[in-house]
Design an enzyme around this catalytic site. Sequence first.
Site, short mmCIF file in Angstrom:
data_model
loop_
_atom_site.label_atom_id
_atom_site.label_comp_id
_atom_site.label_asym_id
_atom_site.label_seq_id
_atom_site.Cartn_x
_atom_site.Cartn_y
_atom_site.Cartn_z
N ASP A 78 32.35 46.78 90.09
CA ASP A 78 32.52 46.30 88.73
C ASP A 78 31.18 46.40 87.99
OD1 ASP A 78 34.41 44.73 86.83
OD2 ASP A 78 32.52 43.64 86.73
N GLU A 82 36.52 48.63 83.69
CA GLU A 82 35.24 49.07 84.25
C GLU A 82 35.18 48.93 85.76
OE1 GLU A 82 34.55 44.72 83.00
OE2 GLU A 82 35.78 46.43 82.40
#
Length: 224
Positions: free
Chosen positions: A81, A125
Amino acid sequence: MLLISYLGYRIAKQINLRSRIEQKLVLAGIELELINETLSRLANQDGLTGLANRRHFDESLMDEFNRAQRGENPLGLIMIDVDFFKQYNDIYGHVAGDECLRKIGKVVAYSMRRPGDLAARYGGEEMVVLLPETDLAGALAVAESIRGAVQSMGIAHTGNPLGVVTVSIGVEAFSPIHLENQPIELVEAADKALYKAKESGRNQVCYAHSCQGRVTTESLPAFL
């Protein structure tokens, strides 16, 4: 003789015509195969990063999990992440955010060293790397190389206390030897480890029982 010559000419012409038609059909078949391969690749590919998409990852996870279960082999999963990515988009704009994800995607793709490894964009993301026949130590080594490579790119990020784009990574690996084991267990464990990495200060690799911290400041704020 004239009739025979004429018939021979007509036969030769028909043979040449049939040969050209057959060649065109062969070429058309090759082009169709290439088109189908391209469509299949695009259907399994994330349009932004070029990594595999979520659907392809889910299918591969099931296949590799079943294969690991039959062979009693370990299966590793890395969840990545991007730290403070919302702030990155707010500061630099979504176009820059997309380019940032593309660059990180290239780093993640480079981590695939074997044909069976799979890197995918999990959503937003978040990215994942599926590592067949890889134990926890091996998965941690791959994860740390990704973390270090992303930080080394030096992508400016004023919303990150370190001043550059970094990633937090959760890792899990185990051998699914019990029939009741399910692929979701691997995902959930890696996701928990990722949450632990973010809670512990970001820019580090964590697994169930520990973290490999690489943060250069004493503490980082807990905002997302």
